[in-house]
Design a protein around this motif. Sequence first.
Motif, PDB file in Angstrom:
ATOM      1  N   GLU A  10       0.866  -1.136  -0.067  1.00 23.14           N
ATOM      2  CA  GLU A  10       0.012   0.132  -0.120  1.00 23.14           C
ATOM      3  C   GLU A  10       0.824   1.259  -0.038  1.00 23.14           C
ATOM      4  O   GLU A  10       1.948   1.357   0.764  1.00 23.14           O
ATOM      5  CB  GLU A  10      -0.924  -0.126   1.280  1.00 23.14           C
ATOM      6  N   PRO A  11       0.337   2.171  -0.713  1.00 24.90           N
ATOM      7  CA  PRO A  11       1.140   3.393  -0.821  1.00 24.90           C
ATOM      8  C   PRO A  11       1.244   4.380   0.580  1.00 24.90           C
ATOM      9  O   PRO A  11       0.072   3.987   1.233  1.00 24.90           O
ATOM     10  CB  PRO A  11       0.725   4.228  -1.874  1.00 24.90           C
ATOM     11  N   SER A  12       2.123   4.835   1.060  1.00 22.61           N
ATOM     12  CA  SER A  12       1.967   5.529   2.177  1.00 22.61           C
ATOM     13  C   SER A  12       1.056   6.838   2.043  1.00 22.61           C
ATOM     14  O   SER A  12       0.867   7.215   0.969  1.00 22.61           O
ATOM     15  CB  SER A  12       3.458   6.056   2.785  1.00 22.61           C
ATOM     16  N   PRO A  13       0.634   7.322   3.185  1.00 24.17           N
ATOM     17  CA  PRO A  13      -0.092   8.563   3.155  1.00 24.17           C
ATOM     18  C   PRO A  13       0.558   9.885   2.280  1.00 24.17           C
ATOM     19  O   PRO A  13      -0.149  10.526   1.698  1.00 24.17           O
ATOM     20  CB  PRO A  13      -0.553   8.912   4.654  1.00 24.17           C
ATOM     21  N   GLU A  14       1.888   9.980   2.337  1.00 24.67           N
ATOM     22  CA  GLU A  14       2.742  11.023   1.653  1.00 24.67           C
ATOM     23  C   GLU A  14       2.588  10.660   0.445  1.00 24.67           C
ATOM     24  O   GLU A  14       2.067  11.702  -0.590  1.00 24.67           O
ATOM     25  CB  GLU A  14       4.130  11.073   2.211  1.00 24.67           C
ATOM     26  N   GLU A  15       2.716   9.368  -0.288  1.00 24.15           N
ATOM     27  CA  GLU A  15       2.562   9.206  -1.543  1.00 24.15           C
ATOM     28  C   GLU A  15       1.321   9.308  -2.033  1.00 24.15           C
ATOM     29  O   GLU A  15       1.162  10.104  -3.221  1.00 24.15           O
ATOM     30  CB  GLU A  15       3.129   7.627  -1.630  1.00 24.15           C
ATOM     31  N   ILE A  16       0.155   8.858  -1.304  1.00 25.10           N
ATOM     32  CA  ILE A  16      -1.010   9.284  -1.733  1.00 25.10           C
ATOM     33  C   ILE A  16      -1.338  10.837  -2.038  1.00 25.10           C
ATOM     34  O   ILE A  16      -2.064  11.178  -2.984  1.00 25.10           O
ATOM     35  CB  ILE A  16      -2.332   8.576  -0.815  1.00 25.10           C
ATOM     36  N   LEU A  17      -0.897  11.491  -0.982  1.00 25.73           N
ATOM     37  CA  LEU A  17      -0.885  13.037  -1.138  1.00 25.73           C
ATOM     38  C   LEU A  17      -0.481  13.807  -2.262  1.00 25.73           C
ATOM     39  O   LEU A  17      -0.864  14.536  -3.062  1.00 25.73           O
ATOM     40  CB  LEU A  17      -0.752  13.569   0.171  1.00 25.73           C
ATOM     41  N   ASN A  18       0.781  13.045  -2.579  1.00 21.64           N
ATOM     42  CA  ASN A  18       1.648  13.650  -3.503  1.00 21.64           C
ATOM     43  C   ASN A  18       0.966  13.376  -5.020  1.00 21.64           C
ATOM     44  O   ASN A  18       0.864  13.940  -5.751  1.00 21.64           O
ATOM     45  CB  ASN A  18       3.096  13.040  -3.667  1.00 21.64           C
ATOM     46  N   GLY A  19       0.468  12.197  -5.018  1.00 19.73           N
ATOM     47  CA  GLY A  19      -0.215  11.583  -5.981  1.00 19.73           C
ATOM     48  C   GLY A  19      -1.610  12.737  -6.455  1.00 19.73           C
ATOM     49  O   GLY A  19      -1.882  13.156  -7.649  1.00 19.73           O
ATOM     50  N   PHE A  20      -2.136  12.953  -5.395  1.00 14.23           N
ATOM     51  CA  PHE A  20      -3.220  13.746  -5.448  1.00 14.23           C
ATOM     52  C   PHE A  20      -3.059  15.184  -5.904  1.00 14.23           C
ATOM     53  O   PHE A  20      -3.739  15.609  -6.611  1.00 14.23           O
ATOM     54  CB  PHE A  20      -4.177  13.551  -4.323  1.00 14.23           C
ATOM     55  N   GLN A  21      -2.194  15.720  -5.242  1.00 14.67           N
ATOM     56  CA  GLN A  21      -1.619  16.904  -5.374  1.00 14.67           C
ATOM     57  C   GLN A  21      -1.021  16.961  -6.933  1.00 14.67           C
ATOM     58  O   GLN A  21      -1.219  18.129  -7.567  1.00 14.67           O
ATOM     59  CB  GLN A  21      -0.468  17.461  -4.512  1.00 14.67           C
ATOM     60  N   THR A  22      -0.449  15.959  -7.515  1.00 12.94           N
ATOM     61  CA  THR A  22      -0.092  16.035  -8.685  1.00 12.94           C
ATOM     62  C   THR A  22      -1.311  15.978  -9.763  1.00 12.94           C
ATOM     63  O   THR A  22      -1.224  16.798 -10.855  1.00 12.94           O
ATOM     64  CB  THR A  22       0.981  14.730  -9.200  1.00 12.94           C
ATOM     65  N   LEU A  23      -2.387  15.190  -9.448  1.00 14.58           N
ATOM     66  CA  LEU A  23      -3.429  15.311 -10.267  1.00 14.58           C
ATOM     67  C   LEU A  23      -4.035  16.707 -10.419  1.00 14.58           C
ATOM     68  O   LEU A  23      -4.343  17.008 -11.433  1.00 14.58           O
ATOM     69  CB  LEU A  23      -4.409  14.330 -10.044  1.00 14.58           C
ATOM     70  N   ARG A  24      -4.200  17.402  -9.114  1.00 16.05           N
ATOM     71  CA  ARG A  24      -4.755  18.706  -9.143  1.00 16.05           C
ATOM     72  C   ARG A  24      -3.920  19.692  -9.774  1.00 16.05           C
ATOM     73  O   ARG A  24      -4.383  20.531 -10.678  1.00 16.05           O
ATOM     74  CB  ARG A  24      -4.882  19.052  -7.808  1.00 16.05           C
ATOM     75  N   ALA A  25      -2.587  19.641  -9.941  1.00 13.53           N
ATOM     76  CA  ALA A  25      -1.624  20.596 -10.511  1.00 13.53           C
ATOM     77  C   ALA A  25      -1.977  20.521 -12.042  1.00 13.53           C
ATOM     78  O   ALA A  25      -1.946  21.190 -12.671  1.00 13.53           O
ATOM     79  CB  ALA A  25      -0.229  20.160 -10.113  1.00 13.53           C
ATOM     80  N   GLU A  26      -1.852  19.074 -12.508  1.00 19.49           N
ATOM     81  CA  GLU A  26      -2.279  18.706 -13.976  1.00 19.49           C
ATOM     82  C   GLU A  26      -3.642  19.583 -14.390  1.00 19.49           C
ATOM     83  O   GLU A  26      -3.822  20.146 -15.563  1.00 19.49           O
ATOM     84  CB  GLU A  26      -2.289  17.308 -14.138  1.00 19.49           C
ATOM     85  N   GLN A  27      -4.734  19.385 -13.433  1.00 27.38           N
ATOM     86  CA  GLN A  27      -5.851  19.930 -13.954  1.00 27.38           C
ATOM     87  C   GLN A  27      -5.803  21.697 -13.874  1.00 27.38           C
ATOM     88  O   GLN A  27      -6.246  22.067 -14.770  1.00 27.38           O
ATOM     89  CB  GLN A  27      -6.881  19.538 -12.901  1.00 27.38           C
ATOM     90  N   ARG A  28      -5.048  22.047 -12.819  1.00 28.87           N
ATOM     91  CA  ARG A  28      -4.957  23.536 -12.804  1.00 28.87           C
ATOM     92  C   ARG A  28      -4.154  24.120 -14.181  1.00 28.87           C
ATOM     93  O   ARG A  28      -4.429  25.015 -14.519  1.00 28.87           O
ATOM     94  CB  ARG A  28      -4.144  23.958 -11.600  1.00 28.87           C
ATOM     95  N   THR A  29      -3.127  23.204 -14.727  1.00 30.53           N
ATOM     96  CA  THR A  29      -2.493  23.574 -15.702  1.00 30.53           C
ATOM     97  C   THR A  29      -3.374  23.419 -16.980  1.00 30.53           C
ATOM     98  O   THR A  29      -3.244  24.473 -17.908  1.00 30.53           O
ATOM     99  CB  THR A  29      -1.304  22.310 -15.998  1.00 30.53           C
ATOM    100  N   LEU A  30      -4.218  22.414 -17.179  1.00 29.82           N
ATOM    101  CA  LEU A  30      -5.125  22.455 -18.229  1.00 29.82           C
ATOM    102  C   LEU A  30      -6.035  23.692 -18.251  1.00 29.82           C
ATOM    103  O   LEU A  30      -6.425  24.226 -19.208  1.00 29.82           O
ATOM    104  CB  LEU A  30      -5.876  21.171 -18.127  1.00 29.82           C
ATOM    105  N   SER A  31      -6.452  23.984 -17.079  1.00 31.20           N
ATOM    106  CA  SER A  31      -7.417  24.976 -16.937  1.00 31.20           C
ATOM    107  C   SER A  31      -6.710  26.459 -17.369  1.00 31.20           C
ATOM    108  O   SER A  31      -7.258  27.365 -17.917  1.00 31.20           O
ATOM    109  CB  SER A  31      -7.788  25.239 -15.499  1.00 31.20           C
ATOM    110  N   GLY A  32      -5.638  26.519 -16.894  1.00 31.18           N
ATOM    111  CA  GLY A  32      -4.864  27.751 -17.356  1.00 31.18           C
ATOM    112  C   GLY A  32      -4.567  28.013 -18.920  1.00 31.18           C
ATOM    113  O   GLY A  32      -4.845  28.726 -19.361  1.00 31.18           O
ATOM    114  N   LYS A  33      -4.145  26.809 -19.474  1.00 31.49           N
ATOM    115  CA  LYS A  33      -4.162  26.697 -20.909  1.00 31.49           C
ATOM    116  C   LYS A  33      -5.580  27.087 -21.652  1.00 31.49           C
ATOM    117  O   LYS A  33      -5.426  27.770 -22.719  1.00 31.49           O
ATOM    118  CB  LYS A  33      -3.497  25.454 -21.410  1.00 31.49           C
TER     119      LYS A  33
END
Length: 140
Positions: A10-33
């Motif tokens: 199982e991924p650690s809570p930090e890895e889960i949080l990093n994955g979630f933040q990465t997905l949100r950053a990708e969504q923000r980048t798409l919204s900016g474009k």
Amino acid sequence: MANTKKSEKEPSPEEILNGFQTLRAEQRTLSGKLSEFELDLNEHKMVIETLKNVNEDRKCFRLIGGILTERKVKDILPVLVSNQEKLKDFIDKLHEQIGKKGQEINEYREKHNIKFRGLDNPKQEEHPSSSEARGNVLVS
């Protein structure tokens, strides 16, 4: 077989949080474009509307790759209309990608039981019991 179980750890809570933040950053980048391309589309609309009322043999200037070029309205107008259509198609595709990314974020959130402080169960206690805290990730 013991080795395969360790690789499926199982991924650690930090890895889960990093994955979630990465997905949100990708969504923000798409919204900016998306915002950038919508501004470009509005500029194209304004220029096209302006040039429609102008004599087609009148000269006009267009900035292409940092170089100002002189052309006639009759040469530039079809190119602008074509670019406008391409921008509309691209904006539609970006809307679609943003929607898919939002779906992906929600699925990731449900899969890893990610909760937002103040948004999910706002009346819930601040400190959940230790049995409830396992497997949850709290994002503030």
